[in-house]
Design an enzyme around this catalytic site. Structure first.
Site, short mmCIF file in Angstrom:
data_model
loop_
_atom_site.label_atom_id
_atom_site.label_comp_id
_atom_site.label_asym_id
_atom_site.label_seq_id
_atom_site.Cartn_x
_atom_site.Cartn_y
_atom_site.Cartn_z
N GLU A 1 2.58 5.74 3.04
CA GLU A 1 2.68 4.79 3.93
C GLU A 1 3.84 4.59 4.11
O GLU A 1 5.32 4.37 4.26
CB GLU A 1 1.69 3.83 3.98
CG GLU A 1 2.44 2.58 4.76
CD GLU A 1 0.73 1.35 4.67
OE1 GLU A 1 1.53 0.67 4.63
OE2 GLU A 1 0.12 1.70 4.33
N SER B 1 0.81 -1.95 -0.61
CA SER B 1 0.03 -0.44 -0.15
C SER B 1 0.99 1.01 0.05
O SER B 1 2.00 1.39 0.60
CB SER B 1 -0.76 -0.60 1.09
OG SER B 1 -2.02 -1.33 1.30
#
Length: 355
Positions: free
Chosen positions: A351, A279
């Site tokens: 992230e 992600s």
């Protein structure tokens, strides 16, 4: 200031340290992207890691701590400094009868680096010792629990396999998660609604106290953690060992079956089809939808810049279709952020880490 060639000579004096100049960083991250590191250093145990970091911190040399390399994108120009790999610090064991044997384990001679690390921590740092002794009452092992002791460089998937093989439940959701346990702790990895902080019991780390590298350990409470954030995120503290308190309640075959089911779910999402870092953006509940859904609604799925592409199968994953550069990935990240801000007013938070 000492130069990197001089510090490399010091590292050569320790047989537990492996060094290499001009190491290609694309060999060490899941994105398969990145130039060369001026010096690449591999520590084989916590003692050698302390030796390395003592020199680096003392001489104020730029450095990066590398675990599994599954959440980073190295610059195309490489890294002008020292990259320190922890992957060889990877022992996993079971701490038996913690309440009754803990003092005996601290005192006895043991070649296991985890016990040596704690014993030396008691001698070298009175604050860590005081904290540990005060916390003994919190270390009482429940009859139905097992304590797994895992060094930070161990693969997260290796930890899951170890637990399943010993009939210890509670880690199956992390099956197939790439990267190391230290990295999972650093970012409080979250998989299928379970966070690493739900099962981590006590954590050991090293840090610079202004004069020397010191060892610490602490039992962290739940409020010390956040969504994909730990007490170590954004600090210079380096995780060296983690203890997990887990129930021993199921047959090995049942645990292994459950772990395989989570791996299958990852495969369905396309996590293993191309080089990537998982992600790209964190989810934010205030936005009402996961980041992947937001990016998909922007019509950006499949968008490609150079060799990097927003995955056609998952909008919150950027993949390396072949020959992608860090600049390609960064350009896609910036594109997504601009469009999300312009269309919805959302500030998406990365992230992945650009090094």
């Amino acid at each position: 200031m000492i130069n990197i060639e001089q510090i490399a000579q010091k590292f050569k004096s320790c047989y537990k340290i492996k060094i290499s100049f001009g190491e290609k960083l694309c060999r060490h991250d899941s994105f398969k992207i990145g130039g060369e590191a001026t010096l690449f250093v591999e520590a084989e145990n916590v003692d050698s890691l302390c030796f390395i970091m003592d020199e680096i911190w003392r001489e104020k040399i730029p450095y990066f701590i590398l675990g599994g390399g599954t959440n980073v994108v190295f610059a195309d120009e490489g890294f002008e400094g020292i990259v320190v790999s922890t992957k060889k610090i990877n022992a996993i064991s079971i701490l038996e009868n913690c309440e009754n044997k803990i003092d005996e384990n601290f005192k006895r001679k043991n070649d296991d680096a985890s016990f040596c690390a704690f014993r030396e921590a008691k001698m070298r740092d009175s604050r860590a010792s005081k904290n540990s002794l005060a916390s003994l009452k919190d270390l009482r092992q429940k009859p139905e629990e097992k304590i797994i002791v895992c060094e930070a460089g161990a693969g997260t998937n290796a930890l899951v396999n170890f637990a399943c093989a010993h009939g210890i439940a509670g880690l199956e959701e992390f099956a197939g998660l790439p990267g190391t346990v230290g990295g999972a702790v650093y970012m409080n990895a979250r998989c299928f609604e379970k966070e690493i902080s739900d099962v981590a019991r006590k954590i050991s780390w090293i840090e610079w106290d202004g004069e020397k590298c010191v060892r610490r350990e602490k039992i962290f409470s739940r409020e010390n953690w956040g969504y994909k954030k730990s007490p170590f995120t954004g600090t210079q503290k380096i995780v060296t060992r983690v203890e997990f308190a887990l129930p021993q309640s199921q047959k090995n075959s049942e645990l292994e079956k459950r772990a395989r089911e989570f791996v299958a779910l990852r495969k369905q999402k396309g996590h293993f089809e191309f080089p990537c870092a998982g992600s790209v953006f964190k989810n934010n509940r205030a936005f009402g939808e996961p980041s992947g859904k937001i990016i998909e609604s922007l019509g950006l799925k499949g968008t490609q810049i150079g060799g990097a592409q927003i995955a056609p199968f998952h909008a919150n994953i950027i993949i390396n279709t072949g020959g992608a550069k860090c600049s390609d990935v960064r350009a896609l990240v910036e594109l997504i952020k601009r469009e999300a801000k312009s269309r919805f007013g959302f500030d998406l938070e990365e992230e992945i880490i650009f090094v």
